[in-house]
Design a protein around this motif. Structure first.
Motif, PDB file in Angstrom:
ATOM      1  N   ILE A  18       0.838  -1.198   0.000  1.00 27.13           N
ATOM      2  CA  ILE A  18       0.000   0.000   0.000  1.00 27.13           C
ATOM      3  C   ILE A  18       0.872   1.247   0.000  1.00 27.13           C
ATOM      4  O   ILE A  18       0.591   2.227  -0.690  1.00 27.13           O
ATOM      5  CB  ILE A  18      -0.969  -0.021   1.193  1.00 27.13           C
ATOM      6  N   ALA A  19       1.962   1.182   0.775  1.00 27.32           N
ATOM      7  CA  ALA A  19       2.845   2.350   0.825  1.00 27.32           C
ATOM      8  C   ALA A  19       3.469   2.611  -0.537  1.00 27.32           C
ATOM      9  O   ALA A  19       3.583   3.760  -0.975  1.00 27.32           O
ATOM     10  CB  ALA A  19       3.925   2.139   1.878  1.00 27.32           C
ATOM     11  N   VAL A  20       3.853   1.544  -1.218  1.00 28.81           N
ATOM     12  CA  VAL A  20       4.447   1.726  -2.547  1.00 28.81           C
ATOM     13  C   VAL A  20       3.415   2.331  -3.498  1.00 28.81           C
ATOM     14  O   VAL A  20       3.708   3.252  -4.265  1.00 28.81           O
ATOM     15  CB  VAL A  20       4.972   0.384  -3.092  1.00 28.81           C
ATOM     16  N   ALA A  21       2.208   1.828  -3.412  1.00 30.47           N
ATOM     17  CA  ALA A  21       1.165   2.378  -4.279  1.00 30.47           C
ATOM     18  C   ALA A  21       0.960   3.859  -3.991  1.00 30.47           C
ATOM     19  O   ALA A  21       0.903   4.691  -4.904  1.00 30.47           O
ATOM     20  CB  ALA A  21      -0.141   1.618  -4.062  1.00 30.47           C
ATOM     21  N   LEU A  22       0.917   4.183  -2.735  1.00 29.12           N
ATOM     22  CA  LEU A  22       0.725   5.583  -2.338  1.00 29.12           C
ATOM     23  C   LEU A  22       1.849   6.453  -2.883  1.00 29.12           C
ATOM     24  O   LEU A  22       1.631   7.520  -3.459  1.00 29.12           O
ATOM     25  CB  LEU A  22       0.705   5.659  -0.813  1.00 29.12           C
ATOM     26  N   LEU A  36      -6.457   5.724  -1.017  1.00 30.40           N
ATOM     27  CA  LEU A  36      -5.771   4.512  -1.442  1.00 30.40           C
ATOM     28  C   LEU A  36      -5.869   3.397  -0.407  1.00 30.40           C
ATOM     29  O   LEU A  36      -5.981   2.225  -0.760  1.00 30.40           O
ATOM     30  CB  LEU A  36      -4.306   4.846  -1.696  1.00 30.40           C
ATOM     31  N   VAL A  37      -5.826   3.744   0.861  1.00 29.40           N
ATOM     32  CA  VAL A  37      -5.946   2.696   1.881  1.00 29.40           C
ATOM     33  C   VAL A  37      -7.337   2.071   1.812  1.00 29.40           C
ATOM     34  O   VAL A  37      -7.502   0.895   2.121  1.00 29.40           O
ATOM     35  CB  VAL A  37      -5.653   3.222   3.300  1.00 29.40           C
ATOM     36  N   GLN A  38      -8.300   2.878   1.400  1.00 35.45           N
ATOM     37  CA  GLN A  38      -9.643   2.311   1.260  1.00 35.45           C
ATOM     38  C   GLN A  38      -9.713   1.388   0.036  1.00 35.45           C
ATOM     39  O   GLN A  38     -10.428   0.397   0.051  1.00 35.45           O
ATOM     40  CB  GLN A  38     -10.695   3.408   1.115  1.00 35.45           C
TER      41      GLN A  38
END
Ligand SMILES: Nc1ncnc2c1ncn2[C@@H]1O[C@H](COP(=O)(O)OP(=O)(O)OP(=O)(O)O)[C@@H](O)[C@H]1O
Ligand SMILES: Nc1ncnc2c1ncn2[C@@H]1O[C@H](COP(=O)(O)OP(=O)(O)OP(=O)(O)O)[C@@H](O)[C@H]1O
Ligand SMILES: [Mg+2]
Ligand SMILES: [Mg+2]
Lengths: 297, 249, 239, 296, 343
Positions: A18-22, A36-38
């Protein structure tokens, strides 16, 4: 010690995708997309729903992630593109608002209870004295594989460079022949897919409830920022640092020092540890550990 | 002998391993308009940045109005009466041109008495031909207009020393000559000027003295008229400009 | 190669900045656009490039109407190069990356060849290949932005004040280079300039804008020879 | 009916004060504070701690003030070298750290159980106490509004706006960015803390739930709906939002909707309204007056 | 209609519990109205959501009191909200019935506040004794870090030490995490005889799963208020789990049957029974008061509390502070997915 490293790595794996996506979206469209976390939660829930409809687990997860990628694109086109024209801060608020709406949707659609994939869970086996479960190994491996694939995409194709071009100067990027809409769309899609996969991996290891997104928000942000927002692979490192800090604070026994058997720092401070670490790092490296942007006057 | 307004001694600035300024010493007297010239990348803007406190120096000393400002923060330097503009000015989009101009002069006006130039906002708007866009968002100005606005705003602060970074780049020729008048007027009221410029005609009209930088060192410190006789300056900076300039006259 | 017909354009819902401008530029021709600050030169270039949608009128390139073609497709299909007035480099990319981006779509060998040629031509860039463009000086950025557009060898080149901030020496080098590629590659170049005198020295034709309209349109040589024009463009300098 | 209305207006006033505080930071100075609730927390816990340790009530505002000034200075210090979004997340983290400490430092803060039984203001004036409180809140809201207006219309306000958009230009013109930022943060923090003290004595309970991050977002929503960088606007936003939240249950009663719908509806509403405003009227109900009047 | 209000956590982390409370109330209302209502009129309950935020809870209570004019208010679930809610109601002079919060602090809310549930000191003492009786002298305690959890951990620790046991470590975990491995490992490293924990639904499920994965279930696990998470924990992770909970079905199984019939599943938690009894108690007092006049209702509550009232959770008898004096507890163990009595 080995157990500590494993714990750290698995906790890092929770955060990393998730962090990478963010970080990846941030690197492109310069605002931290809280929603994004959602997306991660959506990914997990949709995957479970599909599984309940009889889709085997692997295609269910894949399908769900692709779907979330699409949803991410739609939200980006309908909401964030417009808000970004105003101000990144406004876009950030917009993503918060979207998170709320999504939460409401989850509440109505899935109810407040935690949900799980129906997968076989086996007790941990000991490897080199470390307890690991099959699912941990599997999801951990997958996480690494996804990260590597994404890294290849960023560093082995012109996409990475084009992303940075679009982010620093979209007008000029278009004048250089970059289809900014397509690059943005692609990255947003990928971020949605990766976040959803992240959510699904989490769900595979445990369970997912509608509050997961909110609870993950700060640790994920902390990881992304530690590594330097916009530096996708800094985020992996950030995740490891955060995980190590949290693991340390819960597992370090101060007993021997103070002459007692067991004295631990209260586990309830664990989240505070990662945030404090974040603040401390920012005091000394204002742009995160890996970003050193030259700003000239 | 009048004391120097600005004195730079042995100034050096390095970014990592590259030395952008090596050993720069010069001074500006009250009432002077000094041109700071040099090829692209020779360190002119960097010199301004260090003098105005935007960048830390690597070595050397800077004194202004009798004080050592080598390590002073920007606002302290500005308070002493040194105001600078930027080569590539960017302007706020939620403030109007008039507001930006207004912001040029602070209530406290700096702790030291500013010069008596004191132009009114409307006068400045006229002089810089910005009156018709006074109510527009400052960021919606054209490139040249932004440049003009930044110079006007700096003038509004009534500085003792005005440091301009390429005030005419992108500005229409007819305005360049107006600018000469405005700056001379300001200097006549007690100000002084340090101008980074590439327009030789402008420099010849405006400056009382020129300093030429090349790769971080001063290679000439002379009257504007003497520049084209200096072979080092011609080779490093002017090139065949002389022929063309000659043609213009 | 470029035909702009009766263009009207403006920003947002503001007033028209361009009030019906027509402009043509052909192959192997260097056209310069002059005019006071804020008269709409950059706006015109943006409209031709496609950042601003014309409110009326149209733009043709290579004889095709391209008023609605997005800029990135123009770059690819109509081989257009555009250098904006400000913000004309990718600040967070290195000099080399800036150029590589400019060479998008070219094969490796061609890119390398042109890259090396540009480095040779502009030593200021050669010594800073690995540096972020944000660390460049004003003049160096200007050169980089030009080089970024040139590396793709476009057929149509739109330049917004390429000489701003260049030292006299560089200015002449750049103008000579621009004139050179016009002649050698038959490029069609539209160039906005404030250094009118030098620009007219290399241009074929000139448009002088005023308040969003074409005030004068004449061969560059005629304008240079015209004493009234020279007085205007040399301002108070000719005493 | 009127009692409930008085309550809703009273709470709106408190939110109005908070919105003014946020507007001063985010609207005018571009300081994207996502940890506003921590400043508010200085107020509620200032009042709460004083009560818990049996000190005179009047010390509450004093303690709140001290905490708020420290918090403002710390956040400003943190913001010296951070870019906007980093700072935003950092403030969010600090608010969370504050909440975690409030939850865990049981001997000091009463932990998760909070501190209860704070004296209610004007309780002696029954049945007019509600109206008296409302009057007090309204007056304080008015004072806060005056302070904010004066500030942004002064030359200092121009400096704030320059810092918001072109900090380099502000520096070049001699504005001391760090000082302005610290000043704004301290003033805003004190304003928020005042709201906190009022709230603590209104709710007569202080606990870590008051410091949850979504509360900050709610205030953000108010600011955006009302019109960022417009003091009148953000107060209007606070009232609009608070009224909406308070009257959702009536809608539920009216349409005889299931009660668990309210929760979802609230989330939908606050999220949806923010989104709707952002997309359709991003400048808010009362847009910023660019080039507005400046006393000089 | 005779109208009373209920403030429940219908959203937020405690939404499951809140929903279960609502079911209990619904069943009670149906039962009362079937029997002719209150004061000859149908009883109506207005539900408001607290969203697990104190301020919303008070907003809701204000609405109930000043707009709907309810006779009394039932609420809430977690102590951190019940306390301020109760204080507000006390200040307004409105009767407050606490159906679920067990923190010791509830006792101090004020004169017009009454608890229909026994407080922590009662339940943790029961649990401490039970654990020791099973021969586990050294236990690690895990509780969520909120008002309820802190209360349980403190009280349990005190009672356990008093009875001669030793708490090796007390871990206050943050609710809502994606993993509790670190907490579990910390507990494990103190080598306890057994693990004593209390957890809400989702947290409990995950914790049990991870304890299973980590092999910690070789040692016994004991859950305080086991029904809070039992429904959320898959069967394979809780074999052998034992625990205690309040008992409300000991003598009377009709409520259990009614619940199962109405909702097609077994109890989600203990709290529906308490909410149910609270509603019955409220109806009875209004009936006795003869009107919805608040002072009359208050004195009726005091009267009935002193006399005692029998509901599905046993006898409700209030002490001088208006708190329930006693309630039955049960020892439970997991068999498959179901909880069965385990003495
Ligand atoms: N932050 C920085 N990091 C590294 N190098 C820098 C940095 N800032 C400037 N430089 C380098 O220092 C040199 C001098 O830059 P400077 O901006 O002072 O030049 P200049 O004389 O103003 O040139 P121009 O006339 O083109 O504006 C340039 O080569 C530039 O690339
Ligand atoms: N983004 C924008 N939004 C609104 N108005 C704008 C914008 N950009 C320019 N303008 C206005 O349009 C007019 C023309 O601007 P333009 O940039 O085309 O001028 P220009 O001829 O290029 O001037 P210069 O020589 O100074 O670059 C100016 O009055 C300017 O204020
Ligand atoms: Mg320069
Ligand atoms: Mg222009």
């Amino acid at each position: 010690m080995v157990q500590f490293i494993f714990d750290t790595l698995f906790r890092a794996a929770d955060l990393a995708l998730i962090a990478v996506a963010l970080s990846a979206v941030y690197s492109l469209i310069r605002f931290p997309n809280v929603a994004l976390v959602q997306y991660a939660v959506v990914g997990a829930f949709v995957g479970m729903a599909l599984q309940q409809q009889g889709v085997p687990i692997v295609p269910a997860v894949l399908l769900a992630s692709l779907l979330v990628g699409g949803i991410a694109q739609v939200f980006n086109a309908v909401i964030f593109q417009r808000l970004l024209r105003l101000d990144p801060a406004i876009a950030l608020i917009g993503s918060l608002a979207l998170s709320m709406v999504l939460s409401a949707g989850f509440l109505l659609g899935f109810g407040p209870a935690a949900q799980r994939f129906s997968v076989q869970v086996a007790p941990a086996t000991r490897v080199f004295g470390v307890r690991v479960t099959e699912m941990q190994v599997l999801t951990g491996g997958l996480t690494v594989a996804i990260l590597i694939a994404f890294a290849l995409l960023l560093f082995r194709t012109p996409l990475g460079r084009e992303m940075r071009a679009v982010s620093t100067n979209p007008v000029l990027a278009a004048a250089t022949g970059v289809n900014t809409a397509r690059v943005t769309g692609l990255v947003v899609f990928l971020s949605g897919v990766i976040a959803a996969l992240g959510g699904a991996m989490l769900a595979l290891r445990g369970s997912v409830s509608i509050d997961m997104g909110t609870n993950m928000l700060l640790p994920v942000f902390a990881a992304a920022i530690l590594g330097g927002l916009g530096n996708a692979f800094g985020a992996v490192f950030g995740a490891i640092v955060i995980a190590a800090a949290e693991t340390l604070i819960t597992n370090l026994n101060f007993g021997p020092i103070v002459g007692q058997d067991h004295v631990f720092l209260p586990a309830s401070y664990a989240p505070a540890a990662s945030f404090a670490l974040l603040v401390a790092v920012l005091l000394f490296r204002p742009r995160g550990i890996f970003v050193s942007e030259v700003t000239r006057v | 002998m009048t004391t120097e307004l600005l004195a730079v001694r042995g100034l050096a600035k390095a970014f990592g391993l590259s030395n952008v300024l090596e050993d720069v010493s010069f001074s500006v007297m009250p009432g002077e308009i000094v041109g700071l010239l040099g090829p692209n990348g020779s360190g002119k803007s960097t010199a301004l940045n260090v003098i105005s406190g935007f960048l830390p120096r690597s070595a050397g000393t800077i004194t202004f109005a009798g004080r050592d400002i080598s390590d002073a923060p920007v606002h302290a330097i500005t308070d002493l009466g040194l105001v600078r503009t930027f080569q590539l000015p960017s302007m706020p989009h939620r403030m109007t041109v008039r507001e930006v101009l207004k912001a040029g002069k602070r209530d406290d006006g700096g702790r030291f008495a500013p010069v008596a130039y004191g132009p009114e906002i409307d006068v400045l708007l006229q002089e810089f031909r910005l009156a018709h866009v006074a109510g527009h968002a400052a960021s919606a100005l054209s490139g040249g207009q932004k440049k003009l606005l930044s110079v006007a705003t700096a003038l509004r602060a009534n500085p003792k020393l005005l440091c301009l970074d390429e005030p005419t780049a992108g500005v229409h020729v007819s305005l360049r000559s107006d600018l000469v008048g405005v700056l001379r007027n300001y200097v006549a009221q007690g100000g002084a000027c340090l101008v980074v410029e590439h327009d030789m005609l402008f420099i010849r009209d405006l400056c009382t003295r020129c300093i030429v930088l090349d790769r971080g060192n001063i290679i000439a410190d002379c009257l504007p008229g003497e520049l084209e006789n200096n072979p080092r300056v011609v080779e490093a900076y002017l090139g065949k400009a002389i022929e063309k300039g000659g043609m213009a006259q | 190669m470029i035909e702009a017909q009766d263009l009207r354009a403006g920003y947002g819902d503001g007033a028209d900045i361009l009030n019906g401008i027509s402009l043509t530029a052909g192959r192997k021709e260097l056209v310069t656009i002059l005019g006071p600050n804020g008269c709409g030169k950059s706006t015109l270039l943006k409209t031709i490039a496609g950042y601003l949608k014309p409110r009326s009128g149209g733009v043709k390139m290579h004889g095709k109407d391209v008023s609605t073609v997005p800029i990135h497709e123009k770059v690819r299909h109509h081989r257009v190069g555009y250098v904006p007035q400000t913000d004309n480099v990718f600040r967070s990319l290195t000099v080399a990356e800036n150029l590589r981006l400019g060479a998008r779509g070219l094969d490796r060998a061609t890119t390398a060849r042109r890259y090396d040629a540009l480095m040779e031509q502009y030593p200021v860039l050669a010594s800073k290949q690995g540096r972020k463009a944000s660390a460049l000086s004003g003049g160096e950025r200007q050169i980089l932005s030009l080089a970024r557009a040139l590396i793709a060898e476009p057929e149509i080149l739109l330049l917004d004040e390429p000489s701003a901030g260049l030292s006299p020496l560089m200015l002449h080098e750049v103008f000579d280079a621009i004139a050179g590629i016009r002649d050698s590659q038959g490029m069609c170049i539209v160039m906005v300039e404030q250094n009118a005198f030098e620009a007219l020295g290399v241009a074929d034709r000139a448009y002088v804008l005023s308040l969003g309209q074409v005030a004068i349109h004449a061969p560059a040589r005629d304008l240079l020879a015209d004493p009234a024009m020279r007085a205007l463009y040399l301002g108070g300098h000719v005493a | 009916m009127s009692d409930f209305l008085i309550h809703v207006i009273s709470v709106s006033c408190i939110y109005g004060i908070l919105a003014l505080s946020l507007n001063l930071q985010a609207g005018f100075t571009g300081l994207m504070n996502f940890g506003l609730i921590a400043m508010f927390g200085c107020g509620v816990y200032g009042a709460g701690l004083v009560h818990r340790f049996g000190l005179p009530v009047a010390l509450g505002p004093a303690l709140a003030l001290i905490l708020a000034v420290l918090m403002g200075l710390f956040l400003a210090r943190l913001g010296r070298r951070l870019s906007t979004d980093y700072w935003g997340i950092a403030t969010l983290s600090i608010a969370e750290i504050a909440r975690i400490f409030a939850t865990n430092l049981e001997p000091l803060t009463g932990g998760a159980q909070g501190i209860s039984g704070l004296p209610l203001l004007f309780s002696g004036l029954r049945p007019w106490d509600g109206a008296a409180r409302l009057a007090l809140f309204a007056v304080i809201l008015g004072v806060a509004w005056l302070i904010c207006e004066r500030l942004v219309r002064s030359n200092f306000g121009l400096g704030m706006k320059l810092i918001r958009e072109e900090p380099q230009l502000a520096r070049a013109l001699g504005y001391d960015i760090d000082r302005i930022r610290s000043t704004v943060m301290v003033i805003a923090s004190v304003i928020a803390a005042v709201a906190g003290v009022l709230y603590a004595h209104y709710l007569s309970f202080v606990g870590p739930e008051l410091l949850l991050a979504p509360e900050t977002f709610l205030i953000w929503a108010m600011v955006i709906i009302g019109g960022i960088a417009n003091n009148r606007g953000v107060i209007a936003g606070a009232f609009a939002m608070q009224f909406m939240m308070a009257y959702v249950p009536f809608v539920k009663d009216y349409f005889a909707l299931p009660s668990d719908f309210v929760a979802a509806a609230r989330l939908m509403l606050s999220g949806g309204v923010i989104l709707g405003f952002l997309l359709l009227r991003p400048q808010g109900i009362f847009p910023e007056r660019v080039g507005g009047r400046h006393d000089h | 209609d005779v109208v009373i209000g209920a403030v429940l956590p219908l959203s937020g982390v405690n939404a499951n519990g809140g929903e279960d409370q609502r079911r209990g109330i619904e069943l009670a209302v149906a039962q009362i109205n079937e029997a002719g209502g209150v004061l000859g009129e149908p009883l109506k309950v207005i539900y408001e959501d607290s969203g697990n935020v104190p301020q919303r809870a008070i907003d809701a209570a204000r609405k109930l009191v000043s707009v709907d004019g309810v006779a009394l208010v039932i609420g809430e679930y977690s102590s951190g909200i019940t306390i301020p809610l109760g204080q507000y109601l006390v200040a307004e002079g409105v009767p407050h019935l606490n159906p679920a919060s067990t923190s010791g602090l509830v006792r101090g809310i004020g004169a017009t506040s009454f608890s229909m549930v026994g407080l922590d000191n009662v339940s943790t003492e029961f649990a401490a004794k039970d654990v020791l009786d099973r021969g586990w002298k050294r236990v690690a305690v895990l509780a969520m870090n909120n008002a309820f959890g802190q209360g349980v951990a403190n009280e349990f620790g005190a009672h356990f030490a008093q009875l001669g046991g030793e708490v090796t470590t007390t871990i206050m975990y943050t609710s809502g995490q994606t993993t509790y491995r670190r907490e579990l490992q910390q507990a494990e490293s103190t080598e306890p005889d057994a693990y004593v924990f209390t957890a809400y639904g989702a947290d409990g499920g995950l914790m049990m799963q991870e304890a299973y994965e980590l092999g910690l279930q070789e040692d016994p696990w004991y859950s305080i208020l086991i029904t809070m998470h039992n429904a959320d924990t898959p069967a394979e992770f809780k074999t052998g789990l034992i625990g205690m909970d309040v008992d409300y079905t000991a003598d009377d199984t009709s409520y259990k049957a009614a619940y199962e019939e109405a909702y097609g599943q077994s109890f989600q938690s203990a709290w529906s029974g308490y909410a149910h009894d609270t509603t019955l108690f409220a109806a009875e007092t209004i009936e006795r008061a003869g009107s919805t006049d608040r002072p009359a209702v208050l004195s009726a509550i005091a009267e009935l509390g002193a006399e005692g009232f029998t509901g599905v959770t046993g006898e409700i008898k209030l002490d001088a502070d208006g708190q329930r004096m006693w309630q039955p507890y049960q020892k439970l163990k997991v068999e498959g997915d179901a909880l069965v009595s385990h003495e």
